[in-house]
Design a protein around this motif. Structure first.
Motif, PDB file in Angstrom:
ATOM      1  N   TRP A  90       1.106  -1.584  -0.052  1.00  0.00           N
ATOM      2  CA  TRP A  90      -0.085  -0.352   0.167  1.00  0.00           C
ATOM      3  C   TRP A  90       1.090   1.197   0.240  1.00  0.00           C
ATOM      4  N   GLN A  91       0.322   2.318  -0.969  1.00  0.00           N
ATOM      5  CA  GLN A  91       1.364   3.463  -1.238  1.00  0.00           C
ATOM      6  C   GLN A  91       0.747   4.438  -0.689  1.00  0.00           C
ATOM      7  N   ILE A  92       0.795   4.880   0.694  1.00  0.00           N
ATOM      8  CA  ILE A  92       0.233   6.165   1.646  1.00  0.00           C
ATOM      9  C   ILE A  92       1.013   6.924   1.842  1.00  0.00           C
ATOM     10  N   PRO A  93       0.585   8.018   2.208  1.00  0.00           N
ATOM     11  CA  PRO A  93       1.623   9.230   2.519  1.00  0.00           C
ATOM     12  C   PRO A  93       1.752   9.251   4.403  1.00  0.00           C
ATOM     13  N   ILE A  94       2.729   9.684   4.746  1.00  0.00           N
ATOM     14  CA  ILE A  94       3.150   9.460   6.259  1.00  0.00           C
ATOM     15  C   ILE A  94       1.919  10.516   6.930  1.00  0.00           C
ATOM     16  N   VAL A  95       1.704  10.430   8.234  1.00  0.00           N
ATOM     17  CA  VAL A  95       0.832  12.050   8.386  1.00  0.00           C
ATOM     18  C   VAL A  95       0.248  12.963   7.954  1.00  0.00           C
ATOM     19  N   ARG A  96      -0.387  14.064   7.476  1.00  0.00           N
ATOM     20  CA  ARG A  96      -0.488  14.424   6.891  1.00  0.00           C
ATOM     21  C   ARG A  96      -0.694  15.752   8.047  1.00  0.00           C
ATOM     22  N   PRO A  97      -0.326  17.310   8.206  1.00  0.00           N
ATOM     23  CA  PRO A  97      -0.654  18.590   8.958  1.00  0.00           C
ATOM     24  C   PRO A  97      -1.631  18.205   9.472  1.00  0.00           C
TER      25      PRO A  97
END
Length: 391
Positions: free
Chosen positions: A170-177
């Motif tokens: 799964w390509q998922i970004p790290i925690v967003r602001p």
């Protein structure tokens, strides 16, 4: 075990998860656990002339393998005792703890279903040059019994994966602001990750347990999806963050905005968010082009996942004075030398080669959301994010 937060379908307790039978009378449908990885060593590193200590907390200190095994066996056994026969458990980790977790799960009779690779599409830089860059974590999915079938919403996973079978990477970004406005946990997981896990393995109304709840990402995702939640954590300061995050869901506008962000399609257009000095940005806007360093100072090219869907560019100066435009060509870029950029009126200083993107500077797009691009660190690093986070 002390009650901490009580909302509709959301309860947290401050205490040791080993004592969870004191607050759970029946059984739960699913467990998600983000236990200590035991990777903190108390070491410091010198970065830009400043010494920084990279410790998550006392609970994450390095331990001998036999102590890690005993710890994992005990909490997994405790969770198993409150899990329904057809229930499943998800456990996250890195190489520091995940092999121990897998062994304990098998010793206790769980059947491992998948090992998900969470590939971070925008990982933080790996500071040491002695290893490959750390860009992934691992999540074991297992069911309690080999003889009781588990629930898996395969069709829903296909729907959110552009009609294709969902893979185990799964390509998922790290925690967003926007996920950290109430505060930040040192090992906080992105809401999108928990949203997918809960959507895949539970039905509406079912009960989810998180024995290491932290700032309650699991609980927020559960409530957004109409599930119930019980969370336990030893640290009250993190449960307080979770309390504030749950309070946000009582505001319909905020809750709806979160849902839209989490439901973003994998084919959604992406935005290159690029910092530029004011003087440089002025020239970029005049010429309808922006540039960013092609990898490191040696000129290596780094193209992150999502670049093929790149359709917009957002220019800012340290998180302020933002301007959004559409690219002239989707998912493509040019490589220019430093000398070529100089001929166009720029003064690049950090690398011999640069990625160049061309955009229509005559049609600025209105940004309809409040942006928080100024991070404590890495504000100057270019990022790729979905367009739904901006408009």
């Amino acid at each position: 075990m002390t009650p901490y937060s009580q909302f509709d379908n959301f309860s947290t307790y401050c205490g040791d998860s080993i004592e969870l039978r004191k607050v759970i009378n029946g059984f739960v449908d699913m467990v998600f656990a983000d236990p200590p990885y035991f990777l903190s060593k108390g070491k410091t590193m010198c970065i830009n002339g400043q010494y920084k200590k990279f410790d998550k907390g006392d609970w994450d200190q390095e331990k001998p393998l036999d102590e890690i095994n005993k710890f994992n066996y005990k909490w997994i056994e405790t969770c198993r005792n409150v899990l329904k026969p057809e229930g499943t458990i998800w456990v996250s980790g890195t190489f520091h703890n995940i092999f121990s977790v897998a062994t304990c799960l098998q010793q206790l009779g769980f059947k491992i279903l998948n090992i998900i690779v969470w590939q971070k599409s925008d990982p933080r830089p790996t500071l040491s040059t002695q290893f490959f860059s750390f860009t992934a974590e691992y999540i074991i999915w297992a069911r309690k019994s080999a003889s009781h079938p588990h629930f898996f919403d395969c069709k829903k996973m296909e729907e959110i994966n552009d009609g294709k079978r969902m893979p185990d990477v799964w390509q998922i970004p790290i925690v967003r602001p926007w996920e950290m406005k109430c505060g930040q946990h040192p090992t906080q997981k992105p809401l999108k990750l928990l949203y997918r896990i809960i959507l895949a393995s539970t039905r509406p109304g079912e009960l989810i347990l998180d024995p290491f709840a932290g700032s309650c990402t699991t609980g927020v995702a559960a409530n957004l999806l109409g599930r119930r939640f019980i969370g336990i954590d030893k640290e009250s300061e993190y449960l307080q963050i979770g309390h504030k995050r749950r309070e946000e869901l009582d505001h319909p506008v905020i809750a709806e905005r979160m849902k839209k962000l989490l439901q973003a399609s994998p084919t959604e257009p992406m935005v290159m968010v690029n910092h530029a000095r004011k003087s440089t940005k002025k020239i970029m806007l005049e010429k309808g082009m922006c540039y960013l360093r092609a990898g490191d100072s040696k000129g290596s090219l780094l193209v992150k996942p999502g670049f093929e869907r790149l359709q917009y560019v957002l220019l800012h100066t340290n998180g302020e004075d933002c301007h959004l435009y559409k690219l002239k060509s989707r998912g493509t870029f040019q490589i220019w030398t430093k000398d070529t950029l100089v001929q166009h009126g720029f003064n690049p200083m950090n690398a011999p080669y640069y990625i160049v993107l061309h955009f229509d500077s005559t049609k600025e797009i209105k940004i309809s959301k409040e942006l928080d691009l100024k991070a404590k660190r890495y504000s100057y690093v270019a990022k790729i994010m979905p367009i739904s986070e901006l408009i």
